[in-house]
Design a protein around this motif. Structure first.
Motif, PDB file in Angstrom:
ATOM      1  N   ASP B 170      -8.832   3.151  -0.111  1.00  0.00           N
ATOM      2  CA  ASP B 170      -9.116   4.254  -1.024  1.00  0.00           C
ATOM      3  C   ASP B 170      -8.290   4.086  -2.303  1.00  0.00           C
ATOM      4  OD1 ASP B 170      -6.559   6.094  -0.864  1.00  0.00           O
ATOM      5  OD2 ASP B 170      -7.012   5.467   1.185  1.00  0.00           O
ATOM      6  N   ALA B 171      -8.685   4.797  -3.348  1.00  0.00           N
ATOM      7  CA  ALA B 171      -8.122   4.564  -4.686  1.00  0.00           C
ATOM      8  C   ALA B 171      -6.605   4.693  -4.718  1.00  0.00           C
ATOM      9  CB  ALA B 171      -8.764   5.528  -5.679  1.00  0.00           C
ATOM     10  N   GLN B 172      -6.083   5.695  -4.023  1.00  0.00           N
ATOM     11  CA  GLN B 172      -4.645   5.946  -4.057  1.00  0.00           C
ATOM     12  C   GLN B 172      -3.870   4.813  -3.380  1.00  0.00           C
ATOM     13  OE1 GLN B 172      -4.261   9.900  -2.609  1.00  0.00           O
ATOM     14  NE2 GLN B 172      -2.362  10.245  -3.724  1.00  0.00           N
ATOM     15  N   THR B 173      -4.335   4.457  -2.182  1.00  0.00           N
ATOM     16  CA  THR B 173      -3.701   3.359  -1.440  1.00  0.00           C
ATOM     17  C   THR B 173      -3.802   2.075  -2.238  1.00  0.00           C
ATOM     18  OG1 THR B 173      -4.521   4.450   0.539  1.00  0.00           O
ATOM     19  CG2 THR B 173      -3.620   2.261   0.821  1.00  0.00           C
ATOM     20  N   ARG B 174      -4.929   1.928  -2.893  1.00  0.00           N
ATOM     21  CA  ARG B 174      -5.173   0.739  -3.690  1.00  0.00           C
ATOM     22  C   ARG B 174      -4.119   0.573  -4.792  1.00  0.00           C
ATOM     23  NH1 ARG B 174     -11.088  -1.231  -5.155  1.00  0.00           N
ATOM     24  NH2 ARG B 174     -10.478  -2.904  -6.540  1.00  0.00           N
ATOM     25  N   ASN B 175      -3.869   1.660  -5.518  1.00  0.00           N
ATOM     26  CA  ASN B 175      -2.864   1.610  -6.581  1.00  0.00           C
ATOM     27  C   ASN B 175      -1.476   1.312  -6.035  1.00  0.00           C
ATOM     28  OD1 ASN B 175      -4.832   2.145  -8.398  1.00  0.00           O
ATOM     29  ND2 ASN B 175      -4.171   4.230  -8.897  1.00  0.00           N
ATOM     30  N   LEU B 176      -1.175   1.927  -4.895  1.00  0.00           N
ATOM     31  CA  LEU B 176       0.115   1.690  -4.262  1.00  0.00           C
ATOM     32  C   LEU B 176       0.244   0.223  -3.852  1.00  0.00           C
ATOM     33  CD1 LEU B 176       2.754   2.768  -2.914  1.00  0.00           C
ATOM     34  CD2 LEU B 176       1.389   3.076  -0.842  1.00  0.00           C
ATOM     35  N   MET B 177      -0.832  -0.307  -3.279  1.00  0.00           N
ATOM     36  CA  MET B 177      -0.792  -1.689  -2.791  1.00  0.00           C
ATOM     37  C   MET B 177      -0.685  -2.685  -3.951  1.00  0.00           C
ATOM     38  SD  MET B 177      -0.577  -1.747   0.436  1.00  0.00           S
ATOM     39  CE  MET B 177      -0.932  -3.455   0.838  1.00  0.00           C
ATOM     40  N   GLN B 178      -1.278  -2.334  -5.100  1.00  0.00           N
ATOM     41  CA  GLN B 178      -1.127  -3.209  -6.277  1.00  0.00           C
ATOM     42  C   GLN B 178       0.342  -3.307  -6.684  1.00  0.00           C
ATOM     43  OE1 GLN B 178      -3.732  -1.255  -9.022  1.00  0.00           O
ATOM     44  NE2 GLN B 178      -5.588  -1.993  -8.007  1.00  0.00           N
ATOM     45  N   LYS B 179       1.014  -2.156  -6.666  1.00  0.00           N
ATOM     46  CA  LYS B 179       2.441  -2.145  -6.994  1.00  0.00           C
ATOM     47  C   LYS B 179       3.218  -2.963  -5.978  1.00  0.00           C
ATOM     48  CE  LYS B 179       2.837   2.246  -9.260  1.00  0.00           C
ATOM     49  NZ  LYS B 179       2.854   3.658  -8.863  1.00  0.00           N
ATOM     50  N   GLU B 180       2.913  -2.724  -4.707  1.00  0.00           N
ATOM     51  CA  GLU B 180       3.596  -3.436  -3.637  1.00  0.00           C
ATOM     52  C   GLU B 180       3.385  -4.939  -3.756  1.00  0.00           C
ATOM     53  OE1 GLU B 180       5.932  -1.386  -2.359  1.00  0.00           O
ATOM     54  OE2 GLU B 180       5.412  -2.154  -0.371  1.00  0.00           O
TER      55      GLU B 180
END
Lengths: 265, 257
Positions: B170-180
């Motif tokens: 999902d979009a939120q997890t996606r943004n977090l994972m990009q940072k990670e």
């Protein structure tokens, strides 16, 4: 203090009550039917219960052994037949699932033999395989095909993504087989085993009725029918029912444990 | 390596599929050099062959022309020198988090204590402490992909190949994972080839964004993104670059209608 039931306890209690009612209704119908027919042909649940207990305590005069020995005879045959089925169906199934040539070769043979009821082989096996293996072979046939077809299906159902993932990790063909294909097939194997156990169990009793010598629950039932002791005949049927339930429950348990262990709940 | 060395060299790559009697060209005239430690995003309309490109680099598919060199050695098949992360994770459901990460090490018959050391290191790196003995079905999508990344890194590959790795999140997890992922990338200094169809994602993570044309897939344009990280999605230059790339992609969609 007041007993407090959680939701799951209440559910369990409810299903236990329903099971008890179901069994009581079953026994009542049995009783009513046995009252409607001549009692020597159709014994009451009580008569069968007495015969059931007696069959375990005293050897029956026709075969000279107790129900314990009949049961163990049947079980030994069953285990041999089933073990043989498992030992052959698993590797053959893996091979047929893995190799198209093996499948094209094996399929026609399987399709010819599969529709023949295992029991139809009993007289033949009795003649060529003898007293012990005669009744074992129908169990083997009965369990072999469900295990085989489930294993073949299992190998074919392996997720191609997992194979890709393993290959990018450096897995060659042997590793793919042992570390990806084999474990993915286990839940299917378990389903095959569960179905095979059920069919195998029916086969052993039926086969013993036709050919067994020396003991076996199937033989016991037929002997009791021949001498007109229908209460003991029914007791034998009850033994089969109980053992059947136990094997089904056991295999269901193993299947659930396996799929949990496999992380495929 | 000094950071300017070419790790992966794709030269005149050609890939076609036989379909009935006709030949379908998926990729042609594709040449690209990727430097050590570089983060390259490949972006393109669906069906442009970007996943096929990555699968060829991984060795999961054969090319029909040209060649690919990894550290000056031609790629001929799959191998643990390239770590691959899949969109649908591809974790082994019967293995725990730790056993998934140790898969490649186990194949290479590495002793247990050594394996454990390495898996410990990557479990910590991707932030999965406490989940070592969990099975994939017990994890959320984002955590599954953390396992996927750790598993790919555990072999210490020369390059990390990522096929729309956050596409199933999902979009939120996606943004977090990009940072990670950027954090993991800066800690491991790995070279990354990252496939995506999200312009936003590409501009956020990449050093270079390679825009592919629709079938047959060729390189249409390469954008260099030389900004500091973390990047600000709300900034003017971010929006303008995104617009430029989108315009390139749109042209693609129009010319191929």
């Amino acid at each position: 203090m007041r007993a407090v039931f959680g939701d799951s306890e209440r559910k369990l209690l409810k299903s236990v009550i329903i099971i008890v009612i179901s069994l009581v209704v079953f026994v009542l119908i049995w009783w009513a039917l046995s009252a409607a027919f001549p009692s020597e042909y159709f014994p009451t649940p009580y008569d069968v219960g007495v015969a059931f207990i007696d069959s375990f305590q005293n050897p029956d005069p026709n075969t000279g052994v107790t129900m314990w020995q009949h049961m163990s005879q049947s079980l030994v045959r069953f285990i041999w037949g089933f073990a043989l089925a498992l030992a052959l169906a698993l590797p053959i199934g893996l091979l047929m699932g893995f190799s198209n040539v093996a499948e094209s070769f094996g399929k026609p043979i399987v399709e010819i033999i599969r529709p023949i009821p295992p029991i139809a082989w009993a007289p033949f096996f009795f003649i060529v395989a003898g007293l012990f293996w005669g009744p074992v072979m129908p169990v083997f046939l009965g369990a072999f095909f469900p295990i085989l077809s489930n294993v073949v299906f299992g190998v074919k159902s392996v997720d191609p993504l997992l194979l890709d993932a393993a290959r990018t990790q450096g897995a060659g063909k042997p590793t793919l087989f042992t570390k990806v294909i084999l474990p993915s097939t286990i839940p299917y194997l378990m389903t095959g085993i569960r179905i095979g156990l059920g069919i195998g169990w029916m086969c052993i009793v039926a086969a013993e009725m036709i050919v067994a010598i020396g003991g076996g629950v199937g033989l016991y039932i037929r002997t009791m029918a021949d001498v007109g002791r229908y209460d003991y005949m029914f007791a034998g049927m009850v033994v089969i029912a109980i053992l059947g339930i136990l094997t089904t429950e056991l295999s269901g348990y193993i299947e659930r444990r396996a799929s949990k262990w496999m992380g495929m709940k | 390596m000094d950071g300017n060395e070419v790790v992966l060299s794709i030269r005149d790559l050609h890939k076609s599929f036989k379909k009935d009697d006709s030949e379908l060209v998926a990729i042609e005239d594709f040449s690209l050099d990727i430097k050590d430690g570089e983060f390259v995003c490949v972006l393109g309309p669906s069906g442009c062959g970007k996943t096929t490109l990555l699968r060829i680099i991984a060795g999961l598919e054969k090319l029909t022309g040209g060649k690919i060199l990894l550290n000056n050695k031609e790629i001929t098949g799959p191998g643990s020198d390239r770590g691959m992360v899949f969109q649908e994770f591809g974790l082994f459901p019967w293995r725990t988090v730790r056993k998934n990460i140790e898969f490649g090490l186990e194949i290479r018959k590495m002793p247990k204590e050594e394996r454990r050391k390495i898996s410990d290191k990557y479990i910590e790196l991707v932030g999965l402490e406490g989940f070592e003995t969990s099975h994939p079905y017990e994890l959320s999508g984002g955590m599954k992909q953390r396992v996927g990344i750790a598993r790919a890194l555990a072999n210490d590959p020369a390059i990390l190949l990522m096929d729309e790795p956050f596409g199933a999140l999902d979009a939120q997890t996606r943004n977090l994972m990009q940072k990670e992922l950027l954090r993991i990338w800066s800690e491991t200094k790995k070279t990354v080839v990252f496939i995506t169809h999200s312009v936003d994602e590409a501009v956020y993570v990449a050093d270079r964004v390679v825009v592919m044309s629709a079938r047959p897939g060729k390189i249409r344009y390469i954008f260099n993104v030389e900004w500091e990280r973390p990047r600000d999605r709300a900034s003017v230059e971010f929006a303008s670059l995104r617009k430029k790339i989108l315009a390139e992609l749109e042209k693609e969609a129009v010319t191929n209608r």
